[in-house]
Scaffold this active site. Structure first.
Site, short mmCIF file in Angstrom:
data_model
loop_
_atom_site.label_atom_id
_atom_site.label_comp_id
_atom_site.label_asym_id
_atom_site.label_seq_id
_atom_site.Cartn_x
_atom_site.Cartn_y
_atom_site.Cartn_z
N ARG A 207 4.61 15.17 -2.53
CA ARG A 207 3.38 14.50 -2.10
C ARG A 207 2.36 15.51 -1.61
O ARG A 207 1.16 15.36 -1.78
CB ARG A 207 3.70 13.47 -1.00
N PHE A 223 3.39 2.74 -10.38
CA PHE A 223 4.72 2.74 -9.75
C PHE A 223 4.62 3.31 -8.32
O PHE A 223 5.33 4.23 -7.95
CB PHE A 223 5.73 3.55 -10.58
N ASP A 245 2.01 -1.53 -8.47
CA ASP A 245 3.48 -1.68 -8.43
C ASP A 245 3.81 -3.13 -8.76
O ASP A 245 3.08 -4.05 -8.41
CB ASP A 245 4.04 -1.30 -7.06
N ASN A 273 2.45 -5.40 -13.61
CA ASN A 273 3.33 -4.59 -14.44
C ASN A 273 2.52 -3.38 -14.93
O ASN A 273 1.56 -3.52 -15.67
CB ASN A 273 3.83 -5.41 -15.63
N ALA A 274 2.93 -2.20 -14.50
CA ALA A 274 2.16 -0.99 -14.80
C ALA A 274 2.08 -0.72 -16.31
O ALA A 274 1.07 -0.22 -16.79
CB ALA A 274 2.76 0.20 -14.08
N ASP A 294 5.25 7.68 -11.05
CA ASP A 294 6.59 7.93 -10.50
C ASP A 294 7.47 6.70 -10.75
O ASP A 294 7.78 5.94 -9.84
CB ASP A 294 6.49 8.24 -9.00
N CYS A 334 13.19 10.36 -11.90
CA CYS A 334 14.14 10.42 -10.79
C CYS A 334 15.58 10.19 -11.21
O CYS A 334 16.43 9.93 -10.38
CB CYS A 334 13.74 9.41 -9.73
N1 SAH Z 1 6.37 7.04 -5.70
C1 SAH Z 1 7.09 6.17 -4.80
C2 SAH Z 1 8.42 5.70 -5.37
C3 SAH Z 1 8.32 4.91 -6.63
S1 SAH Z 1 9.83 4.12 -7.04
C4 SAH Z 1 7.33 6.91 -3.50
O1 SAH Z 1 7.39 8.14 -3.54
O2 SAH Z 1 7.44 6.26 -2.47
C5 SAH Z 1 9.41 3.23 -8.47
C6 SAH Z 1 8.57 1.99 -8.23
O3 SAH Z 1 8.28 1.42 -9.50
C7 SAH Z 1 9.22 0.89 -7.42
O4 SAH Z 1 8.43 0.62 -6.30
C8 SAH Z 1 9.27 -0.32 -8.36
O5 SAH Z 1 8.96 -1.55 -7.69
C9 SAH Z 1 8.18 0.02 -9.33
N2 SAH Z 1 8.26 -0.59 -10.67
C10 SAH Z 1 9.36 -0.81 -11.45
N3 SAH Z 1 9.00 -1.33 -12.64
C11 SAH Z 1 7.64 -1.43 -12.63
C12 SAH Z 1 6.68 -1.90 -13.57
N4 SAH Z 1 7.03 -2.34 -14.78
N5 SAH Z 1 5.38 -1.86 -13.20
C13 SAH Z 1 5.02 -1.42 -11.98
N6 SAH Z 1 5.88 -0.96 -11.06
C14 SAH Z 1 7.18 -0.98 -11.37
#
Ligand code: SAH
Length: 390
Positions: A207, A223, A245, A273-274, A294, A334
């Site tokens: 970060r 995400f 998210d 949905n991303a 992420d 990850c």
């Molecule tokens: N960058 C964040 C962690 C992300 S974890 C940090 O450092 O705190 C991955 C995230 O993707 C989760 O919050 C999950 O809810 C989200 N996610 C999973 N599938 C998704 C989708 N199709 N669209 C958007 N978000 C999604």
């Protein structure tokens, strides 16, 4: 104590330091062992290898805790291991919040402990470790006098060990919605209902890595979970940040985090949905100075690695298309199932398809409080890349 002997023709993995012994690597045994018992392991020619816990119900039959014949595995043993891990975290400068125990890398296989200031979150992911939970909690109480300890064993992998999923207090009950500090920002962490242990400590260094590329920038983060990268972007001078998210709860927490830090005018968050939004934004011709991705692991099994790669390629391709010429793509993966080389290759393929050149700015891994033990390749799992998209 019962004894287990490795088969004659097993590879050198265990001898070279890997703590897992699979059922098909074991030959003879002497004495009875109940599930979870501490047992001794020997090579086929009878030389001592180590002591660990056994679980006949698990494919990973034995996980070694020590290679020292004189070590006695008791409450004191767990106390000393936790203390050693804490000394190491202090030595490398991860004190306030840290992954205190990163399983195999801290010689405590299948144990995860995250320290959020005075609060601790525990996962015991194998039966043989679960049986020592009381000793582990006693050690934490002795070393840290914590304000609270919580168990986040609501993890499917426990079922492979014949255990149930469960969560709850391992101390007197406390308010599980806490606030932590990171890089000069504050974040709400929901220990009880947040994802995993509540917060992704593994990205704490990454970060900080966006500091110089977000000044005055218009940023898109997909995400975003509770908005941690988005808020760092605002903190480091971004003009406007949109975080996406799929989880309503995560987005609600992200909005609270924006307010907590006074960045509600800069950061906004949407529960969507991303995949859909990235696609639509490309079609609509939207462009950003910085795009951050992420995503979750996409796969938990070796059989589905291709699916994960396809997912990474798709979002990174779209991410690059959404990046203005000269802007930056911040991207992560990850799962240890996708190797660093495979991840980089996927990004290269995405760049080719997007017809963009990329220039590497930063290439790193998880924060050092999640140590990578070279004999245990799965301890390296996070890939973090920043490229300039030309
Ligand atoms: N960058 C964040 C962690 C992300 S974890 C940090 O450092 O705190 C991955 C995230 O993707 C989760 O919050 C999950 O809810 C989200 N996610 C999973 N599938 C998704 C989708 N199709 N669209 C958007 N978000 C999604």
């Amino acid at each position: 104590m019962s004894k287990f002997f490795l088969r004659k023709k097993v590879g050198d993995r265990v001898i070279n330091g890997h703590p897992w012994i699979f059922g098909n690597e074991l030959g003879d045994s002497e004495g009875e062992a109940a599930p979870g018992d501490i047992v001794e392991v020997y090579s086929s020619n009878g030389s001592f290898i180590g002591k660990g816990y056994v679980n006949p119900a698990s494919q990973i039959r034995i996980r070694l805790l020590t290679r020292e014949k004189n070590d006695v595995v008791n409450a004191q043993f767990f106390h000393d291991r936790i203390l050693q891990a804490w000394e190491y975290r202090k030595q490398i400068g991860y004190v306030e919040n840290c992954r205190l125990i990163f399983g195999e890398a801290d010689q405590l296989p299948a144990l995860i402990i995250d320290k959020f200031n005075d609060y601790f979150v525990i996962q015991t992911l194998a039966l043989g470790m679960d049986l020592w939970k009381d000793s582990i909690v006693a050690a934490l109480n002795k070393i840290f006098s914590p304000k609270g300890i919580y168990e986040r064993n609501d993890v499917p992998v426990r079922e492979l060990e014949g255990m149930q999923q469960q969560k709850g207090f391992l101390s007197a009950p406390f308010d599980t919605k806490i606030i932590i500090n990171e890089n000069g920002l504050k974040f709400h962490v929901d220990i009880e209902n947040g994802q995993k242990t509540g917060y992704f400590l593994d990205q704490q260094d990454n970060r900080r890595a966006i500091q110089h590329i977000v000044k005055g920038a218009e940023v898109l983060e997909a995400f975003c979970y509770t908005g941690t990268f988005s808020l760092h972007a605002a903190h480091y001078g971004a003009k406007k940040v949109l975080g996406l998210d799929i989880s309503e709860t995560a987005v609600a927490a992200a909005r609270e985090n924006a307010i907590l830090n006074g960045y509600q005018d800069i950061c906004s968050f949407e529960a969507v949905n991303a995949f859909d939004v990235l696609k639509k934004s490309v079609t609509e011709g939207k462009r950003y100075d910085v795009v951050m991705l992420d995503p979750p692991a996409f796969t938990k099994s070796r059989e589905n690695i291709e699916k994960a790669i396809t997912g990474y390629k798709e979002i990174n391709l779209r991410g690059m298309k959404l990046t203005k010429p000269g802007g930056f793509l911040v991207t992560a993966s990850c799962t240890n199932l996708v190797s660093p080389a495979a991840f980089l290759h996927t990004i290269q393929e995405a760049a080719k398809d997007a017809r963009r050149k990329i220039r590497q700015v930063t290439w790193q891994t998880q924060a050092s409080d999640h140590p990578i033990l070279w004999n245990v390749p799965t301890t390296q799992y996070l890939k973090f890349l920043i490229v300039q998209v030309l």
